[in-house]
Scaffold this active site. Structure first.
Site, PDB file in Angstrom:
ATOM      1  N   ASP A 244       0.867  -1.186   0.000  1.00  0.00           N
ATOM      2  CA  ASP A 244       0.000   0.000   0.000  1.00  0.00           C
ATOM      3  C   ASP A 244       0.902   1.234   0.000  1.00  0.00           C
ATOM      4  O   ASP A 244       1.755   1.377   0.873  1.00  0.00           O
ATOM      5  CB  ASP A 244      -0.875  -0.048   1.259  1.00  0.00           C
ATOM      6  CG  ASP A 244      -1.867   1.102   1.311  1.00  0.00           C
ATOM      7  OD1 ASP A 244      -1.677   2.100   0.581  1.00  0.00           O
ATOM      8  OD2 ASP A 244      -2.829   0.988   2.097  1.00  0.00           O
ATOM      9  N   HIS A 270      -2.850   8.457  -7.004  1.00  0.00           N
ATOM     10  CA  HIS A 270      -2.921   9.869  -7.409  1.00  0.00           C
ATOM     11  C   HIS A 270      -3.542  10.748  -6.330  1.00  0.00           C
ATOM     12  O   HIS A 270      -3.963  11.869  -6.602  1.00  0.00           O
ATOM     13  CB  HIS A 270      -3.674  10.050  -8.739  1.00  0.00           C
ATOM     14  CG  HIS A 270      -3.095   9.208  -9.840  1.00  0.00           C
ATOM     15  ND1 HIS A 270      -1.776   9.287 -10.216  1.00  0.00           N
ATOM     16  CD2 HIS A 270      -3.631   8.228 -10.611  1.00  0.00           C
ATOM     17  CE1 HIS A 270      -1.536   8.428 -11.177  1.00  0.00           C
ATOM     18  NE2 HIS A 270      -2.638   7.747 -11.423  1.00  0.00           N
TER      19      HIS A 270
HETATM   20  C1  LIG Z   1      -4.269   3.850 -13.041  1.00  0.00           C
HETATM   21  S1  LIG Z   1      -4.029   2.236 -12.437  1.00  0.00           S
HETATM   22  C2  LIG Z   1      -2.398   1.885 -12.976  1.00  0.00           C
HETATM   23  C3  LIG Z   1      -2.292   1.654 -14.445  1.00  0.00           C
HETATM   24  C4  LIG Z   1      -0.987   1.111 -14.924  1.00  0.00           C
HETATM   25  N1  LIG Z   1       0.138   1.804 -14.357  1.00  0.00           N
HETATM   26  C5  LIG Z   1      -0.916   1.227 -16.438  1.00  0.00           C
HETATM   27  O1  LIG Z   1      -0.473   2.288 -16.932  1.00  0.00           O
HETATM   28  O2  LIG Z   1      -1.280   0.261 -17.110  1.00  0.00           O
HETATM   29  C6  LIG Z   1      -3.850   2.529 -10.734  1.00  0.00           C
HETATM   30  C7  LIG Z   1      -3.532   1.319  -9.893  1.00  0.00           C
HETATM   31  O3  LIG Z   1      -3.083   1.822  -8.630  1.00  0.00           O
HETATM   32  C8  LIG Z   1      -3.510   0.935  -7.621  1.00  0.00           C
HETATM   33  N2  LIG Z   1      -3.585   1.650  -6.331  1.00  0.00           N
HETATM   34  C9  LIG Z   1      -4.551   2.494  -5.897  1.00  0.00           C
HETATM   35  N3  LIG Z   1      -4.278   2.908  -4.644  1.00  0.00           N
HETATM   36  C10 LIG Z   1      -3.126   2.318  -4.286  1.00  0.00           C
HETATM   37  C11 LIG Z   1      -2.342   2.327  -3.098  1.00  0.00           C
HETATM   38  N4  LIG Z   1      -2.718   3.025  -2.024  1.00  0.00           N
HETATM   39  N5  LIG Z   1      -1.213   1.583  -3.066  1.00  0.00           N
HETATM   40  C12 LIG Z   1      -0.835   0.846  -4.145  1.00  0.00           C
HETATM   41  N6  LIG Z   1      -1.546   0.786  -5.294  1.00  0.00           N
HETATM   42  C13 LIG Z   1      -2.684   1.516  -5.348  1.00  0.00           C
HETATM   43  C14 LIG Z   1      -4.859   0.441  -8.088  1.00  0.00           C
HETATM   44  O4  LIG Z   1      -5.172  -0.812  -7.494  1.00  0.00           O
HETATM   45  C15 LIG Z   1      -4.681   0.379  -9.599  1.00  0.00           C
HETATM   46  O5  LIG Z   1      -4.416  -0.950 -10.012  1.00  0.00           O
END
Ligand SMILES: C[S@@+](CC[C@H](N)C(=O)[O-])C[C@H]1O[C@@H](n2cnc3c(N)ncnc32)[C@H](O)[C@@H]1O
Length: 385
Positions: A244, A270
């Site tokens: 996380d 983000h």
């Molecule tokens: C926009 S997607 C990523 C897309 C990927 N990088 C691509 O370009 O194909 C965002 C990812 O961030 C993960 N995510 C969201 N919050 C998170 C956190 N607190 N820690 C780690 N991963 C997280 C989500 O599970 C999701 O799979």
């Protein structure tokens, strides 16, 4: 017998052994020529992307010599599906002989072209001598394999993004910016980490950009971090880790285990606070000369992502923080009267590039100073203001 996919440990051994730019037979004999050949052919098969080549069944035989040994592996391709077999089931359409060391260097070694001086290509079959013989698929398959082996088939980031379904080309136009920063690094031995694998809670979804990085950087080991288990995506040169990004200790543990990194990309939550925490946890683990990218920084303006809808300089948002890093680039030139609190990263942030929705930070030594700032500060102190 069909050969199973290459293992990460074997790939890492080959990346290491090719690092000096030459490979001795003894090194490959010590690793086990059979294992080396299977790993190399698996990588070649992946890079050649034969899936779009429809057509009749074709067998290509590879005879790779090492010391006094010769490893023979067959690639059987039918209607775009390919498998590696240890024993020929039928007469091959083409036989490619080459020294194994040359193959390994061409696949895993530094960028300098490997001349394929030991390669010979045979096309068994008397029908070749007859005019109008239809062996087009066979020729196309072997041509594609050898182009991939010689690194003549070099798709750019935009093409790879489209191929793997990453939105880094399309909705976002990040690939053209990344190409500018990453192209000079392309053939180096790299460790790349991306936070945010994609697909959220679906274990089988995501990984588009990880695959894009893996295919763009032929000598890189690529790591992805996500809140969810994405281990179904693991394969040679691609490893996922569950963590996380709000938990700095877990990110530091990932970095201790798999870093230092040459490139880090944050495409996770983000949420500004998490983006900043991730930067603080991971930037220390980026190598000098490395790059740290933060995507989708427009969320800085949106309260729903922890952004600020009114104050553009809010240092709690990614853009506000980055604007302060800009002044930090000149940290040795600031006057005491500016009252800016120094940041631990100031002395190791060598450049900042802003694009629409994207920031790319360069790590490097940033301690130089012009003599004037020193003198002006001394005067300020003397005058007591
Ligand atoms: C926009 S997607 C990523 C897309 C990927 N990088 C691509 O370009 O194909 C965002 C990812 O961030 C993960 N995510 C969201 N919050 C998170 C956190 N607190 N820690 C780690 N991963 C997280 C989500 O599970 C999701 O799979």
């Amino acid at each position: 017998m069909t050969v199973s996919p290459p293992r990460s440990g074997d790939v890492r051994a080959l990346l290491t052994v090719t690092e000096p730019g030459h490979v001795a037979d003894e090194e490959l004999l010590a690793l086990g020529t059979g294992r080396v050949a299977r790993t190399a052919l698996g990588e070649l098969l992946h890079r050649a992307r034969l899936s779009d080549l429809a057509g009749t069944r074709v067998t290509v035989e590879f005879r790779w010599g090492c010391g006094t040994e010769e490893v023979v592996l067959c690639l059987v391709v039918e209607s775009g599906k390919a498998e590696i077999a240890e024993h020929p089931r039928e007469a091959p359409g083409a036989i490619v002989t080459q020294r194994l060391a040359e193959v390994v260097l061409a696949l895993y070694g530094p960028a300098d072209p490997v001349p394929a001086a030991t390669r010979e290509l045979h096309w068994p079959g008397a029908e070749l001598l007859r005019p109008g013989a239809a062996r087009g698929t066979e020729f196309a398959i072997v041509h594609r394999l050898l182009a991939a082996l010689d690194r003549r088939d070099r798709p750019g980031l935009a093409e790879l993004a489209v191929r793997h379904g990453s939105d880094k080309w399309g909705p976002h136009q990040y690939t053209r910016h990344y190409e500018r920063h990453f192209a000079p690094l392309r053939d180096r031995r790299l460790t790349v980490l991306e936070v945010g694998i994609g697909g959220y809670g679906d274990p089988a979804e995501g990984g588009a950009s990880l695959r894009m990085w893996r295919d763009y950087f032929p000598r890189a080991e690529v790591y992805g971090v996500d809140l969810w288990d994405k281990s179904a995506l693991d394969g040679p040169r691609l490893t996922t880790v569950r963590a996380d990004q709000s938990d700095r200790a877990s990110l530091s543990a990932v970095a201790e285990r798999h870093g230092p990194f040459d490139i880090v990309i944050d495409d996770g939550s983000h949420v500004s606070a998490l983006t900043l925490a991730t930067f603080e946890a991971l930037f220390p683990h980026v190598r000098a000369g490395g790059l740290y990218a933060i995507e989708d920084v427009q969320t800085s303006y949106w309260p729903v992502f922890g952004g600020n809808g009114t104050d553009l300089a809010d240092p709690g948002t990614t853009m506000g923080f980055a604007k302060d890093l800009l002044d930090g680039l000149n940290h040795t030139e600031l006057l005491d009267s500016h009252g800016r609190a120094p940041r631990p990263t100031d002395a190791e942030l060598a450049g900042i590039h802003f694009y629409r929705n994207l920031i790319v930070l360069e790590k490097g030594v940033n301690t130089g100073q012009s003599p004037i700032a020193d003198e002006l500060n001394a005067r300020l102190r003397r005058s007591g203001s």
